[in-house]
Design a protein around this motif. Structure first.
Motif, PDB file in Angstrom:
ATOM      1  N   ALA A 136     -17.065  -0.916  -5.076  1.00 41.66           N
ATOM      2  CA  ALA A 136     -17.678   0.215  -4.384  1.00 41.66           C
ATOM      3  C   ALA A 136     -18.295  -0.235  -3.062  1.00 41.66           C
ATOM      4  O   ALA A 136     -18.191   0.460  -2.036  1.00 41.66           O
ATOM      5  CB  ALA A 136     -18.737   0.864  -5.271  1.00 41.66           C
ATOM      6  N   VAL A 192     -19.346  -2.478  -8.916  1.00 42.60           N
ATOM      7  CA  VAL A 192     -20.310  -2.521  -7.808  1.00 42.60           C
ATOM      8  C   VAL A 192     -19.702  -3.247  -6.607  1.00 42.60           C
ATOM      9  O   VAL A 192     -19.823  -2.802  -5.463  1.00 42.60           O
ATOM     10  CB  VAL A 192     -21.630  -3.182  -8.266  1.00 42.60           C
ATOM     11  N   LEU A 215     -14.189   1.498   9.539  1.00 51.64           N
ATOM     12  CA  LEU A 215     -13.073   2.211  10.172  1.00 51.64           C
ATOM     13  C   LEU A 215     -13.549   3.471  10.891  1.00 51.64           C
ATOM     14  O   LEU A 215     -13.064   3.805  11.974  1.00 51.64           O
ATOM     15  CB  LEU A 215     -12.000   2.562   9.129  1.00 51.64           C
ATOM     16  N   VAL A 245     -14.737   1.773   4.789  1.00 52.72           N
ATOM     17  CA  VAL A 245     -14.718   3.154   5.288  1.00 52.72           C
ATOM     18  C   VAL A 245     -15.671   3.289   6.482  1.00 52.72           C
ATOM     19  O   VAL A 245     -15.308   3.838   7.524  1.00 52.72           O
ATOM     20  CB  VAL A 245     -15.075   4.155   4.163  1.00 52.72           C
ATOM     21  N   TRP A 279      -9.727  -5.929  14.447  1.00 50.51           N
ATOM     22  CA  TRP A 279      -9.426  -5.952  13.011  1.00 50.51           C
ATOM     23  C   TRP A 279      -9.167  -7.368  12.525  1.00 50.51           C
ATOM     24  O   TRP A 279      -9.717  -7.797  11.502  1.00 50.51           O
ATOM     25  CB  TRP A 279      -8.230  -5.036  12.757  1.00 50.51           C
ATOM     26  N   SER A 280      -8.331  -8.128  13.244  1.00 45.16           N
ATOM     27  CA  SER A 280      -8.038  -9.501  12.820  1.00 45.16           C
ATOM     28  C   SER A 280      -9.255 -10.397  13.065  1.00 45.16           C
ATOM     29  O   SER A 280      -9.477 -11.359  12.328  1.00 45.16           O
ATOM     30  CB  SER A 280      -6.801 -10.049  13.541  1.00 45.16           C
ATOM     31  N   THR A 315     -13.449 -10.434   0.745  1.00 44.78           N
ATOM     32  CA  THR A 315     -12.205  -9.759   0.364  1.00 44.78           C
ATOM     33  C   THR A 315     -11.574 -10.399  -0.861  1.00 44.78           C
ATOM     34  O   THR A 315     -11.075  -9.693  -1.749  1.00 44.78           O
ATOM     35  CB  THR A 315     -11.210  -9.775   1.540  1.00 44.78           C
ATOM     36  N   TYR A 326     -17.359  -2.798  -1.198  1.00 41.13           N
ATOM     37  CA  TYR A 326     -16.268  -3.070  -0.254  1.00 41.13           C
ATOM     38  C   TYR A 326     -15.683  -1.766   0.285  1.00 41.13           C
ATOM     39  O   TYR A 326     -15.452  -1.628   1.493  1.00 41.13           O
ATOM     40  CB  TYR A 326     -15.180  -3.889  -0.950  1.00 41.13           C
ATOM     41  N   THR A 327     -15.446  -0.814  -0.610  1.00 41.09           N
ATOM     42  CA  THR A 327     -14.890   0.477  -0.194  1.00 41.09           C
ATOM     43  C   THR A 327     -15.790   1.138   0.854  1.00 41.09           C
ATOM     44  O   THR A 327     -15.318   1.586   1.899  1.00 41.09           O
ATOM     45  CB  THR A 327     -14.738   1.410  -1.413  1.00 41.09           C
ATOM     46  N   ALA A 328     -17.091   1.180   0.563  1.00 42.89           N
ATOM     47  CA  ALA A 328     -18.039   1.792   1.503  1.00 42.89           C
ATOM     48  C   ALA A 328     -18.028   1.028   2.822  1.00 42.89           C
ATOM     49  O   ALA A 328     -18.014   1.632   3.909  1.00 42.89           O
ATOM     50  CB  ALA A 328     -19.437   1.804   0.892  1.00 42.89           C
ATOM     51  N   HIS A 356     -11.373 -10.098  10.023  1.00 43.59           N
ATOM     52  CA  HIS A 356     -10.815 -10.764   8.839  1.00 43.59           C
ATOM     53  C   HIS A 356     -10.635 -12.271   9.002  1.00 43.59           C
ATOM     54  O   HIS A 356     -10.304 -12.947   8.034  1.00 43.59           O
ATOM     55  CB  HIS A 356      -9.486 -10.110   8.447  1.00 43.59           C
ATOM     56  N   LEU A 404      -9.049   1.618  16.528  1.00 38.91           N
ATOM     57  CA  LEU A 404      -9.201   0.195  16.213  1.00 38.91           C
ATOM     58  C   LEU A 404      -8.049  -0.630  16.800  1.00 38.91           C
ATOM     59  O   LEU A 404      -6.889  -0.244  16.682  1.00 38.91           O
ATOM     60  CB  LEU A 404      -9.228   0.042  14.688  1.00 38.91           C
ATOM     61  N   THR A 405      -8.401  -1.770  17.432  1.00 34.78           N
ATOM     62  CA  THR A 405      -7.345  -2.642  17.961  1.00 34.78           C
ATOM     63  C   THR A 405      -7.081  -3.783  16.986  1.00 34.78           C
ATOM     64  O   THR A 405      -7.897  -4.070  16.105  1.00 34.78           O
ATOM     65  CB  THR A 405      -7.770  -3.266  19.312  1.00 34.78           C
TER      66      THR A 405
END
Lengths: 123, 124
Positions: free
Chosen positions: A27, A24, A37, A34, A48-49, A61, A29-31, A52, A43-44
């Motif tokens: 899944a 779970v 993105l 996606v 992105w940084s 993560t 995290y994957t969703a 994170h 994306l710059t």
């Protein structure tokens, strides 16, 4: 055949449950990634940084990396104990299982440490 | 000896039911993802280390070889994701009969095919 010694939680029910919970998490995290993105075409690095470098994303993560290691362990163990068996392979089965699990453990530890280094290295 | 005795388990005539195919593909996709996530973590590292490495990764992603590798991993991930959700639904006590199992197996394959196509479009 003694197989519980290399299982993740040393107990089939616990492995079963950990595999579902970690699934779970993975899944989700994957969703999330996606959708993120797809929602950010072109994306710059700043965006992105920036994502994170936030504490919640680092924690999320890292939990995903730990879930991945547990999930992969249980999956690999299930496959090995089904196919790398004495009946199918003879005496070589045990060394194959032990070597595979030991290699997995080493790579998994490196995976976690590398992941921590990536996540906490972001400015 | 009876000539018309039945031949048991003639493997060339035994076909895997769709549910077995979906199950074995779940395992195969999982085994592909074991090394696959290493490539994904390496990409995360490149994308976050610095602006320069982010740009280098974007440039490398133009390489067809890396595109194919990434697509293969995303395909395995898409399949494992969909088949995993099917598993969880069954664990929750839904669609557990053989008939509904066959139906959700087909649905899983169709959903995966769509996701794999979309992933291909995304990568290229």
């Amino acid at each position: 055949m003694v197989t519980s010694v290399t299982s993740f939680g040393r107990n089939g029910l616990s492995d079963w449950l950990i595999q579902r919970f970690s699934a779970v998490v993975l899944a989700t995290y994957t969703a999330f990634i996606v959708i993120y993105l797809v929602a950010h075409p072109g994306l710059t690095y700043q965006e992105w940084s920036g994502l994170h470098s936030q504490l919640w994303m680092r924690i999320f993560t890292l939990i995903v990396l730990l879930s991945n290691v547990a999930h992969g362990w249980i999956g690999l163990w299930g496959v090995l104990t089904d196919y790398a068996t004495d009946r199918l392979m003879g005496a070589i089965a045990l060394p194959i299982r032990m070597f595979s699990m030991a290699l997995y453990l080493l790579v998994a530890l490196a995976f976690i440490i590398w992941g921590v280094q990536i996540l906490w290295g972001v400015n | 000896m009876k000539k018309n005795r039945p031949v048991n388990l003639n493997l060339s005539t035994v076909q895997f039911p769709i549910t077995a195919i979906v199950s074995i593909l779940h395992r195969i996709s999982g085994m592909i993802l074991l090394p696959g996530v290493l490539l994904l973590l390496w990409m995360l590292d490149m994308s976050l280390a610095s602006q320069a490495s982010f740009d280098t990764l974007s440039e490398w992603l133009g390489n067809p070889l890396l595109k194919v590798a990434l697509w293969a991993i995303l395909a395995a991930l898409a399949y494992h994701f969909v088949a995993g959700i099917r598993h969880i639904i069954m664990d929750l006590g839904f669609a557990e009969s053989f008939e509904s199992g066959k139906l959700t197996a087909y649905i899983s394959l169709v959903c995966t095919a769509i996701l794999v196509l979309l992933a291909g479009v995304w990568v290229w």
